[in-house]
Design a protein around this motif. Structure first.
Motif, PDB file in Angstrom:
ATOM      1  N   GLY A 106       0.820  -1.212   0.000  1.00 57.47           N
ATOM      2  CA  GLY A 106       0.000   0.000   0.000  1.00 57.47           C
ATOM      3  C   GLY A 106       0.848   1.254   0.000  1.00 57.47           C
ATOM      4  N   ALA A 107       1.927   1.233   0.776  1.00 55.15           N
ATOM      5  CA  ALA A 107       2.823   2.390   0.815  1.00 55.15           C
ATOM      6  C   ALA A 107       3.471   2.630  -0.551  1.00 55.15           C
ATOM      7  N   LEU A 108       3.898   1.552  -1.206  1.00 56.89           N
ATOM      8  CA  LEU A 108       4.514   1.679  -2.529  1.00 56.89           C
ATOM      9  C   LEU A 108       3.538   2.257  -3.550  1.00 56.89           C
ATOM     10  N   LEU A 109       2.321   1.738  -3.563  1.00 54.32           N
ATOM     11  CA  LEU A 109       1.325   2.209  -4.519  1.00 54.32           C
ATOM     12  C   LEU A 109       0.955   3.664  -4.242  1.00 54.32           C
ATOM     13  N   ALA A 110       0.743   3.982  -2.969  1.00 56.58           N
ATOM     14  CA  ALA A 110       0.371   5.353  -2.611  1.00 56.58           C
ATOM     15  C   ALA A 110       1.489   6.326  -2.958  1.00 56.58           C
ATOM     16  N   MET A 111       2.737   5.954  -2.658  1.00 51.76           N
ATOM     17  CA  MET A 111       3.868   6.835  -2.950  1.00 51.76           C
ATOM     18  C   MET A 111       4.029   7.028  -4.458  1.00 51.76           C
ATOM     19  N   SER A 139       2.460  13.985   0.861  1.00 48.68           N
ATOM     20  CA  SER A 139       3.226  13.016   1.642  1.00 48.68           C
ATOM     21  C   SER A 139       2.604  12.772   3.012  1.00 48.68           C
ATOM     22  N   ARG A 140       2.012  13.787   3.625  1.00 45.48           N
ATOM     23  CA  ARG A 140       1.358  13.594   4.918  1.00 45.48           C
ATOM     24  C   ARG A 140       0.164  12.647   4.778  1.00 45.48           C
ATOM     25  N   HIS A 141      -0.496  12.723   3.645  1.00 42.50           N
ATOM     26  CA  HIS A 141      -1.626  11.827   3.391  1.00 42.50           C
ATOM     27  C   HIS A 141      -1.138  10.389   3.282  1.00 42.50           C
ATOM     28  N   ILE A 146      -0.457   4.733   5.544  1.00 45.89           N
ATOM     29  CA  ILE A 146       0.407   3.698   6.122  1.00 45.89           C
ATOM     30  C   ILE A 146      -0.022   3.408   7.560  1.00 45.89           C
ATOM     31  N   ARG A 147      -0.317   4.467   8.301  1.00 45.33           N
ATOM     32  CA  ARG A 147      -0.746   4.306   9.690  1.00 45.33           C
ATOM     33  C   ARG A 147      -2.019   3.464   9.778  1.00 45.33           C
ATOM     34  N   GLU A 148      -2.977   3.751   8.908  1.00 47.07           N
ATOM     35  CA  GLU A 148      -4.230   2.994   8.940  1.00 47.07           C
ATOM     36  C   GLU A 148      -4.010   1.538   8.544  1.00 47.07           C
ATOM     37  N   LEU A 149      -3.142   1.309   7.559  1.00 48.54           N
ATOM     38  CA  LEU A 149      -2.868  -0.053   7.117  1.00 48.54           C
ATOM     39  C   LEU A 149      -2.226  -0.883   8.228  1.00 48.54           C
ATOM     40  N   LEU A 150      -1.396  -0.248   9.052  1.00 48.03           N
ATOM     41  CA  LEU A 150      -0.700  -0.956  10.113  1.00 48.03           C
ATOM     42  C   LEU A 150      -1.486  -1.002  11.417  1.00 48.03           C
TER      43      LEU A 150
END
Length: 291
Positions: A106-111, A139-141, A146-150
């Protein structure tokens, strides 16, 4: 209040995925996904070989030479991550759990989307909708995603892909790119997926652990279904039992992939402990080639 260790983990994922996007995925995202259409950019003097249909007659009439319109593809996309957080995602027998793998993905796709100036949204689901984050940039988004995914603690335990797909289809105002991320341990979602795929660009991402496909010889073990709580006793010393276990998984995977084929969807397959970047890069390249 988010624990300090969780904040450090979020930051580590952000830093690692940011480098991976810069070094390995640069340009691949941009070329793999189409924008919403084309928009006018500028005019320039006509050159031999230009399409006469592109002549801007208003500008030409005010000048002493013909001019043509130039257009560019409108690149901004709406990208959504539809993520299965059922309890089966907590399985992990090789370096990481499926949920940790999903967070990295998710982090990779979002970034990648953010660096291409696209908006990214998130829907977390189990057998119900657990959390939604509207599509935004910045970037804050990404840190929030990432926070929600974890950190999100789901209430539901089972998997209902129909829930996540229907919610996305109902709330997405325009055509979007949707990554449907799950282990797909569910059934009865074909019709819902088919309807959503008519409007949106849906990309199934299958996350799995190698022990779901093959059981090692470790003697008599008691297994519990993470989603239903059902317990079974399995004699892994038996070749027949291990073969039946592997065959059941093979049949389920084959049926899932036949469904994707019928709907003309191209899935991405990821495994815990394995590389995430290379399968994504390969998939983006295949999309670019098909275009």
């Amino acid at each position: 209040m988010i624990p300090r260790e969780m904040l450090r983990k979020i930051r580590r994922i952000q830093i690692r995925t940011s480098h991976q996007v810069d070094e390995l995925l640069a340009g691949n995202w941009h070329s793999a996904f189409k924008g919403r259409g084309i928009e006018f950019e500028e005019v320039r003097p006509y050159q031999v070989g230009d399409d006469v249909r592109a002549i801007d007659w208003n500008v030409t009439a005010r000048s002493d030479q013909p001019f043509v319109k130039l257009f560019r593809e409108e690149r901004e996309l709406a990208v959504h991550l539809l993520v299965d957080l059922s309890r089966s995602q907590n399985l992990g027998t090789h370096k990481q759990t499926k949920r940790d793998l999903v967070a990295e993905l998710g982090a990779l796709l979002a970034m990648s989307a953010i660096k291409n100036n696209d908006k990214v949204g998130l829907t977390l689901f189990t057998d119900k909708i657990e959390k939604t984050v509207p599509a935004r940039k910045g970037s804050r988004h990404v840190l929030r995603l990432i926070r929600e995914l974890l950190y999100c603690e789901p209430i539901g335990t089972g998997t209902r892909l129909t829930q996540g797909i229907e919610y996305f289809h109902r709330t997405a105002a325009r055509r979007s790119v949707a990554f449907l991320i799950s282990d797909f341990q569910d059934e009865g979602y074909e019709k819902t997926l088919k309807v959503a795929a008519r409007k949106h660009d849906i990309i199934p991402v299958v996350v799995q652990d190698r022990r779901e496909a093959e059981m090692p010889n470790v003697g008599l073990v008691r297994l519990q279904d993470a989603e239903t709580g059902q317990m079974v006793l399995l004699d892994t010393a038996s070749r027949t039992a291990r073969a039946r276990y592997a065959e059941l998984h093979r049949q389920q995977a084959a049926e899932r992939d036949r469904l994707f084929s019928r709907l003309r969807l191209s899935p991405i397959h990821l495994e815990t402990g394995g590389d995430v970047v290379e399968p994504l890069r390969r998939y983006f390249h295949q999309r670019e080639t098909r275009r």
